[in-house]
Every structure is written in structure tokens, then in C-alpha cells.
Scaffold this motif. Structure first.
Motif, PDB file in Angstrom:
ATOM      1  N   HIS A 215     -19.768  -9.598 -12.754  1.00  0.00           N
ATOM      2  CA  HIS A 215     -19.800  -9.617 -11.171  1.00  0.00           C
ATOM      3  C   HIS A 215     -18.241 -11.165 -11.622  1.00  0.00           C
ATOM      4  CE1 HIS A 215     -20.408 -10.879  -6.746  1.00  0.00           C
ATOM      5  NE2 HIS A 215     -19.543 -12.015  -7.295  1.00  0.00           N
ATOM      6  N   ARG A 216     -16.910 -10.849 -10.739  1.00  0.00           N
ATOM      7  CA  ARG A 216     -16.171 -10.990 -11.015  1.00  0.00           C
ATOM      8  C   ARG A 216     -15.391 -11.817  -9.676  1.00  0.00           C
ATOM      9  NH1 ARG A 216     -12.146  -6.525 -12.925  1.00  0.00           N
ATOM     10  NH2 ARG A 216     -13.996  -5.274 -11.571  1.00  0.00           N
ATOM     11  N   CYS A 217     -15.884 -11.706  -8.440  1.00  0.00           N
ATOM     12  CA  CYS A 217     -15.730 -13.237  -7.555  1.00  0.00           C
ATOM     13  C   CYS A 217     -14.797 -11.683  -6.757  1.00  0.00           C
ATOM     14  CB  CYS A 217     -15.448 -14.120  -7.767  1.00  0.00           C
ATOM     15  SG  CYS A 217     -16.201 -15.127  -8.829  1.00  0.00           S
ATOM     16  N   GLU A 218     -14.088 -10.630  -7.296  1.00  0.00           N
ATOM     17  CA  GLU A 218     -13.644  -9.750  -6.227  1.00  0.00           C
ATOM     18  C   GLU A 218     -13.123 -10.117  -4.733  1.00  0.00           C
ATOM     19  OE1 GLU A 218     -11.365  -8.264  -7.721  1.00  0.00           O
ATOM     20  OE2 GLU A 218     -11.494  -8.477  -9.561  1.00  0.00           O
ATOM     21  N   GLU A 219     -14.533 -10.664  -4.044  1.00  0.00           N
ATOM     22  CA  GLU A 219     -14.420 -10.380  -2.743  1.00  0.00           C
ATOM     23  C   GLU A 219     -13.921 -11.842  -2.398  1.00  0.00           C
ATOM     24  OE1 GLU A 219     -18.130  -9.475  -0.254  1.00  0.00           O
ATOM     25  OE2 GLU A 219     -18.353  -7.092  -1.544  1.00  0.00           O
ATOM     26  N   GLN A 220     -14.377 -12.258  -3.172  1.00  0.00           N
ATOM     27  CA  GLN A 220     -13.608 -14.457  -2.741  1.00  0.00           C
ATOM     28  C   GLN A 220     -12.322 -13.905  -3.140  1.00  0.00           C
ATOM     29  OE1 GLN A 220     -16.148 -13.037  -4.675  1.00  0.00           O
ATOM     30  NE2 GLN A 220     -18.019 -14.819  -4.364  1.00  0.00           N
ATOM     31  N   MET A 221     -11.536 -13.503  -4.492  1.00  0.00           N
ATOM     32  CA  MET A 221     -10.547 -13.803  -4.494  1.00  0.00           C
ATOM     33  C   MET A 221      -9.548 -12.545  -3.124  1.00  0.00           C
ATOM     34  SD  MET A 221     -10.433 -12.758  -8.810  1.00  0.00           S
ATOM     35  CE  MET A 221     -10.486 -11.904  -8.585  1.00  0.00           C
ATOM     36  N   CYS A 222     -10.281 -12.271  -3.148  1.00  0.00           N
ATOM     37  CA  CYS A 222      -9.305 -11.436  -1.966  1.00  0.00           C
ATOM     38  C   CYS A 222      -9.269 -12.188  -0.479  1.00  0.00           C
ATOM     39  CB  CYS A 222     -10.008  -9.572  -1.792  1.00  0.00           C
ATOM     40  SG  CYS A 222      -9.347  -8.500  -2.743  1.00  0.00           S
ATOM     41  N   GLN A 223     -10.339 -12.615  -0.427  1.00  0.00           N
ATOM     42  CA  GLN A 223     -10.619 -13.500   1.268  1.00  0.00           C
ATOM     43  C   GLN A 223      -9.451 -14.797   1.095  1.00  0.00           C
ATOM     44  OE1 GLN A 223     -14.608 -12.521   1.851  1.00  0.00           O
ATOM     45  NE2 GLN A 223     -14.366 -14.820   1.647  1.00  0.00           N
ATOM     46  N   ARG A 496     -12.439  -8.721   8.253  1.00  0.00           N
ATOM     47  CA  ARG A 496     -12.592  -9.246   9.518  1.00  0.00           C
ATOM     48  C   ARG A 496     -11.524  -9.947   9.609  1.00  0.00           C
ATOM     49  NH1 ARG A 496     -15.221 -14.767  11.213  1.00  0.00           N
ATOM     50  NH2 ARG A 496     -15.869 -14.759   9.198  1.00  0.00           N
ATOM     51  N   ALA A 497     -10.243  -9.918  10.835  1.00  0.00           N
ATOM     52  CA  ALA A 497      -9.272 -11.011  10.530  1.00  0.00           C
ATOM     53  C   ALA A 497      -9.812 -11.653  11.351  1.00  0.00           C
ATOM     54  CB  ALA A 497      -7.895  -9.143  10.613  1.00  0.00           C
ATOM     55  N   ASP A 498      -8.602 -12.411  11.206  1.00  0.00           N
ATOM     56  CA  ASP A 498      -8.896 -13.881  12.432  1.00  0.00           C
ATOM     57  C   ASP A 498      -7.548 -14.657  13.373  1.00  0.00           C
ATOM     58  OD1 ASP A 498      -8.204 -14.864   9.860  1.00  0.00           O
ATOM     59  OD2 ASP A 498     -10.006 -16.273  10.064  1.00  0.00           O
ATOM     60  N   GLY A 499      -6.445 -13.005  12.644  1.00  0.00           N
ATOM     61  CA  GLY A 499      -4.914 -14.313  13.694  1.00  0.00           C
ATOM     62  C   GLY A 499      -4.466 -14.947  11.987  1.00  0.00           C
ATOM     63  N   ARG A 505     -13.142 -11.910   6.182  1.00  0.00           N
ATOM     64  CA  ARG A 505     -13.899 -11.793   5.239  1.00  0.00           C
ATOM     65  C   ARG A 505     -14.079 -10.209   4.760  1.00  0.00           C
ATOM     66  NH1 ARG A 505     -17.814 -10.257   2.015  1.00  0.00           N
ATOM     67  NH2 ARG A 505     -19.419 -10.291   2.123  1.00  0.00           N
ATOM     68  N   PHE A 506     -14.127  -9.991   3.693  1.00  0.00           N
ATOM     69  CA  PHE A 506     -13.472  -9.238   3.236  1.00  0.00           C
ATOM     70  C   PHE A 506     -14.484  -8.690   1.995  1.00  0.00           C
ATOM     71  CE2 PHE A 506     -11.785  -6.233  -0.544  1.00  0.00           C
ATOM     72  CZ  PHE A 506     -10.602  -6.227   0.221  1.00  0.00           C
ATOM     73  N   LYS A 507     -15.016  -7.384   2.887  1.00  0.00           N
ATOM     74  CA  LYS A 507     -16.595  -6.753   1.794  1.00  0.00           C
ATOM     75  C   LYS A 507     -16.575  -5.383   1.200  1.00  0.00           C
ATOM     76  CE  LYS A 507     -20.641  -5.389   1.219  1.00  0.00           C
ATOM     77  NZ  LYS A 507     -22.009  -5.231  -0.490  1.00  0.00           N
ATOM     78  N   ILE A 508     -16.581  -5.129   0.416  1.00  0.00           N
ATOM     79  CA  ILE A 508     -15.878  -4.221  -0.513  1.00  0.00           C
ATOM     80  C   ILE A 508     -17.227  -3.140  -0.548  1.00  0.00           C
ATOM     81  CG2 ILE A 508     -15.757  -2.536  -2.984  1.00  0.00           C
ATOM     82  CD1 ILE A 508     -14.114  -5.983  -3.398  1.00  0.00           C
ATOM     83  N   ARG A 509     -17.512  -1.785  -0.396  1.00  0.00           N
ATOM     84  CA  ARG A 509     -18.469  -0.921  -0.610  1.00  0.00           C
ATOM     85  C   ARG A 509     -17.961   0.047  -1.673  1.00  0.00           C
ATOM     86  NH1 ARG A 509     -20.486   4.903  -1.391  1.00  0.00           N
ATOM     87  NH2 ARG A 509     -22.905   4.847  -0.187  1.00  0.00           N
ATOM     88  N   GLY A 510     -18.424   0.076  -3.254  1.00  0.00           N
ATOM     89  CA  GLY A 510     -18.086   0.766  -4.483  1.00  0.00           C
ATOM     90  C   GLY A 510     -19.225   1.981  -4.073  1.00  0.00           C
TER      91      GLY A 510
END
Length: 547
Positions: A215-223, A496-499, A505-510
Motif C-alpha cells: 500500500h503506497r498511499c496513492e489516494e492520499q498523494m493525489c489529494q 470531490r472537488a471543493d473549489g 477526496r480522490f478515490k481509485i477503483r482498480g
């Protein structure tokens, strides 16, 4: 395009939901590409069961969990295998101090893994879940990494403990079963994967995939990255098998929808050509490695596969400047035009596709006509279509079970809807069918590439626009789930973009995540010798599973 046309939907998703769920909808939201309804946390099973059985939403694409300042939220992204344009987001808010919701696992089996991930990373609990425990992190982990109050500086202690027999409390197999650990360093697992296997003699009584080792925290890094430049390099790293350009397109598609960016037609054709070369790259790797795993074909199919991959790698290196982490797509188009001399590059692409039919004949002679290979693959790893749909299987895994589902046709993007090609399906439902589907998909990808080359050769110089006019800083608002047909299946992203200039929030569906969850259903009651063949047939990439 494929000649299999979809029947028109009788009702729009919004109309169908309103007619069925008038008494349980507590609110509505606006998502970019799908209607969104808000329901109570204690009505999840009844609502989703109605949507699946009556409204036809038989595909739970993704489950997204997130935390706000005043609540937690689970979003079930639903659609239909028969009509991908019918999409619906079911939003389930829960209280901040008591984040408990019904589980959807009894309605969609794929939700079992997705909800475990939501519990693990965000902290939402799901009542009636069959096995609610962490899935990516060790059971002893303190806190939930995607929750707002998570302390990243807190030290963690991960003890070494013996692996428990998954059938310890289940005496149906008697006292003579034997527990075997496969991995996490076994060479046939295509990444760091551990399988808890319980054997009854040579027959598999139970198998449990244990993931999370990389687990490499890809969603966190994209956020933490900005939309315009900092996120795009990450998708290549979710699949090191060559499908990076397909992953880049998944991100490009969702942010372009959110920001209202129209990609120039020329750039769409370049994207389509490069994406299909990337798909060929991935399928050739599968063919080479699968031959090695199943029948020891090192000197034959394995070497041929890497020989042909090198040609594609050279083409993509000329186009993108990279051999693995391409980073060629940009928000609004592609990084640059075809390499010069332009004609020479296109002729090199044509030379590869012209040679491909002869080379594919060699693969069939060496592999699919091999009696040993057939003995290992035919009638093993069976995945009936109804079971495949329950686990959210997509891509070649689903199409080899007779499921006619491909996002390039069913939810068109790029230039696919203007080209002539076919969706490949097989009814074998076994390991052998999954090999045949991928080999035939290489042919179809080459057909798409040829048509793109013809278009690019004749494209007027004055109209060769590679990128749209994109603002220097993107600050979109709204929510959107979009997906593309990756090499392994449906690769989706929810934002989810907040301006601000970074995602809330950046969620990946692999696709490999859902496909791998079906392994126990495919392997149970088969011989242990079949397990490696069944696992390999899923073409799982663990960077896409663990993210």
C-alpha cells in the motif's frame, strides 16, 4: 464499433429511482455524470436490493467512503452491465460520533471488500458485514489513515503472529485439512500477495487473499497534488505492466468532466492510438508470464512475448519519451505531437501491426494448441457470469465469462465510437477462455491502432491541436465518478472537488481489486495445482489492488 447494440432504457435512472424509492429517499445531490440520491443508513440493504432486482442496477462499480466536518459518508456507484449509461450514486450519510451503516455485501458481493477498505481507511462500520476487519493494514493498526483526525506521526507496532486457519471455526471439512501459506514472496503471485490456503488433501477447501503489502498511499498523494500538473504522473504507477496510458486517461476523463474541458479531436485520436498500444503492451506481458507460470514456457512463449513487447516499448518511447512511466497525457489533451519525422513513426507503427497477425499465430501454435497448457486451463478456474457480476468483475475476466461489457463502446470516450472494432467475449468461463479473450483483444487493439494511423497520416497540419486552452490553475467544484476500459477492466476515479486546486477526496477503483476478490469462488473445490493458473488468469497487478 461493435455491432452489439444496446436496447434503449425504458426509464432514466432518476425516474426509475423516484418511482421505486419515494418513501426512502431523504435527499438528492448533483453529481457530474449521474443522479445521486441520499438514503438512511439503516435502509441500505433494502434500497440496494430493490435497485438491483427491479431497476436493473446489477453492477456495483465502486464504493467510496469519506469524512466531512459534520458527518461520514458512503457512496455506492451503481450501473448496469447491460446499459452502462444508466448510472446512479447512492449516498449514505452517518453521524460523526457514530459512523455505522448497513452493509451492502448481502446484495453485491463485491461490496464486502470495498466496505472493508472503507472501514480500514476511513473508519465507517458496516452492520451485518460478513467479515468486517482491516484489509490493507494490519489488525493492530491504530487509527484510520483517511480520517480527518488521523495522527500521521503516531508510531505503530505490527506484531508477527501465526496465520490462523480460516476454517478453524468451520468443521465441515473435518480435522484433516492443512493450512498452506502461498506468498507473500512466491514468484507466481505477480506482486506482493499472500494467499491463506486450506487444503483437504489436494483439494482447496478455502482460499483467502491477503493484500496490503505494498500500500503506497496513492489516494492520499493525489489529494495533496494540484489538478493541472501534480496528479497526472501518479496513475502510471498503479499498473507497471504497461497500461499506464490507460490509467492516465482515467484521471484525465474525470477532471475534464469536472472542469468542463473539451479535448481537441486530434488529441483524442492520438490518445486512442497510444492507449491501444498500451493495452497491447499489457496483454503481451500477461501472455508471456502466464505461459511461464502454467506450462514453463520460458524459451518459447515467454521470450516471444518480450520480443514483441520491446517493439511496442520502442514505439511508446519515441512518442512519450519514457519506457514505463509515460506521463504523456495532459489535462485537455496530450503533452506533444507525434515525433519527427512523423511519417517514419507512423510507418513503424504500421510495420508492427502488419506483423502482428503472423506473431499471434505463433502464440496460438505455442500456447493455446499446447496439450499441457490446455490440460492446465480448460475447465479450471470457472467463473459463471452471475458470480462474475456479483463480484464486480470487469475487463477480460468478465468478457471471458460471456459478459458483453466494455466501456470503450458502452460509455464512449476518445475516438472509439467513430472506429470499427468488436468487443471480444467468450462463453468458456474458465482460465483458457481468459487467455483467448486477451489474445483476440490484441488483434482488435491493432485494428483500432491502424485506423488511428490512417487518420493521423491525413490530418491537416493546421488542425493538429494537441491540447485545449486549460487555465493555469484549476479550481473545480462538484463530484464525479468516471471510468475507462483499462487493460484489466473498469478503472474508475471519484473526485470531490471543493473549489480549491487539490481534491477533497480522490478515490481509485482498480479493476484488479474487484477481480481478485472473486478468487475464492473460482478456486474452491479445485486442485491446488490449479490455483496458480487461476490466479494468473486474473492478470492481477498488485499496485492496482493496494494502491
Amino acid at each position: 464499433m461493435s455491432q452489439h447494440h444496446r436496447p434503449p432504457a425504458r426509464q432514466s435512472p432518476a425516474e426509475a429511482v423516484s418511482a421505486l424509492l419515494t418513501d426512502v429517499i431523504v435527499g438528492r445531490e448533483t453529481h457530474e455524470n449521474a443522479p445521486a440520491v441520499v438514503i438512511r443508513a439503516d435502509r441500505v440493504q433494502s434500497v440496494l436490493s430493490t435497485l438491483r432486482s427491479v431497476a436493473g442496477f446489477d453492477h456495483c462499480s465502486c464504493v467510496t467512503a469519506q469524512e466531512y466536518e459534520d458527518r461520514f459518508e458512503t457512496i455506492y456507484h451503481l450501473t448496469s452491465y447491460d446499459d452502462r449509461t444508466r448510472e446512479l450514486s447512492v449516498v449514505v450519510p452517518t453521524a460523526k460520533d457514530d459512523p455505522v451503516s448497513d452493509s451492502a455485501a448481502s446484495v453485491y458481493r463485491t461490496a464486502a471488500w470495498h466496505e472493508r477498505e472503507a472501514y480500514d481507511l476511513v473508519g465507517i462500520e458496516y452492520e451485518d458485514h460478513p467479515d468486517l476487519r482491516r484489509i490493507l493494514l494490519p489488525e493492530t493498526w491504530q487509527g484510520h489513515p483517511l480520517s480527518l483526525d488521523y495522527d500521521q506521526t503516531r508510531p505503530q507496532i505490527v506484531p508477527l503472529s501465526e496465520h490462523a486457519n480460516p476454517l478453524q471455526e468451520d468443521h465441515r471439512e473435518g480435522p484433516d485439512t492443512m493450512h498452506v501459506n502461498i506468498g507473500p514472496h512466491h514468484p507466481s503471485t505477480h506482486g506482493v500477495l499472500h494467499l491463506n490456503v486450506e487444503l483437504n488433501g489436494e483439494t482447496i477447501a478455502d482460499v483467502e487473499p491477503d493484500i496490503g503489502y505494498i500500500h503506497r498511499c496513492e489516494e492520499q498523494m493525489c489529494q495533496q497534488g494540484t489538478y493541472r500538473h501534480q496528479i497526472m504522473p501518479y496513475p502510471d504507477r498503479w499498473d507497471w505492466g504497461g497500461a499506464g496510458l490507460l490509467n492516465e486517461w482515467a484521471y484525465a476523463r474525470v477532471i475534464e468532466d469536472l472542469a468542463g474541458i473539451d479535448v481537441p479531436e486530434y488529441a483524442q485520436v492520438v490518445r486512442t492510438m497510444s492507449a491501444e498500444l498500451s493495452r497491447i503492451l499489457s496483454h503481451l506481458l500477461f501472455t508471456a508470464m502466464y505461459a511461464l507460470d502454467v506450462s514453463g514456457e520460458f524459451n518459447g512463449t515467454f521470450m516471444y512475448g518480450f520480443r514483441d513487447r520491446e517493439v511496442v516499448q520502442d514505439l511508446l518511447e519515441d512518442l512519450t519519451g519514457q519506457r514505463m512511466m509515460f506521463n504523456f497525457f495532459r489535462v485537455g489533451g496530450v503533452a506533444w505531437d507525434l515525433p519527427e519525422p512523423r511519417g517514419e513513426f507512423l510507418e513503424n507503427v504500421r510495420a508492427f501491426t502488419n506483423e502482428l497477425p503472423r506473431k499471434l499465430t505463433e502464440y496460438h501454435d505455442l500456447l493455446t494448441s499446447n496439450e499441457v497448457f490446455q490440460a492446465r486451463c480448460v475447465d479450471t478456474g470457472e467463473l459463471p457470469p452471475a458470480v462474475a457480476k456479483q463480484y464486480g468483475a470487469t475487463g477480460p475476466v468478465a468478457r471471458a465469462s460471456g459478459i458483453d461489457y466494455d466501456l470503450r463502446r458502452d460509455d464512449p470516450y476518445g475516438h472509439y465510437d467513430r472506429l470499427e472494432w468488436n468487443v471480444i467475449t467468450r462463453d468458456g468461463c474458465d482460465n483458457f477462455a481468459r487467455v483467448l479473450v486477451r489474445l483476440q483483444e490484441i488483434e482488435e487493439s491493432a485494428t483500432i491502432v491502424d485506423q488511428c494511423v490512417d487518420l493521423l497520416s491525413d490530418w491537416p497540419d493546421a488542425d493538429r491541436t494537441c491540447q485545449a486552452n486549460v487555465p493555469r490553475t484549476l479550481k473545480p467544484t462538484g463530484e464525479c465518478y468516471r471510468a475507462v476500459e483499462g487493460a484489466k477492466g473498469e478503472l474508475g476515479i471519484y473526485i470531490r472537488a471543493d473549489g480549491t486546486d487539490t481534491p477533497a477526496r480522490f478515490k481509485i477503483r482498480g479493476p484488479s481489486f474487484s477481480n481478485l476478490s472473486a478468487l475464492p469462488a473460482m478456486a474452491e473445490d479445485e486442485y491446488v495445482a490449479d490455483l496458480v493458473a487461476t490466479l494468473g488468469s486474473l492478470d492481477t497487478i498488485m499496485g492496482e489492488v493496494d494502491r
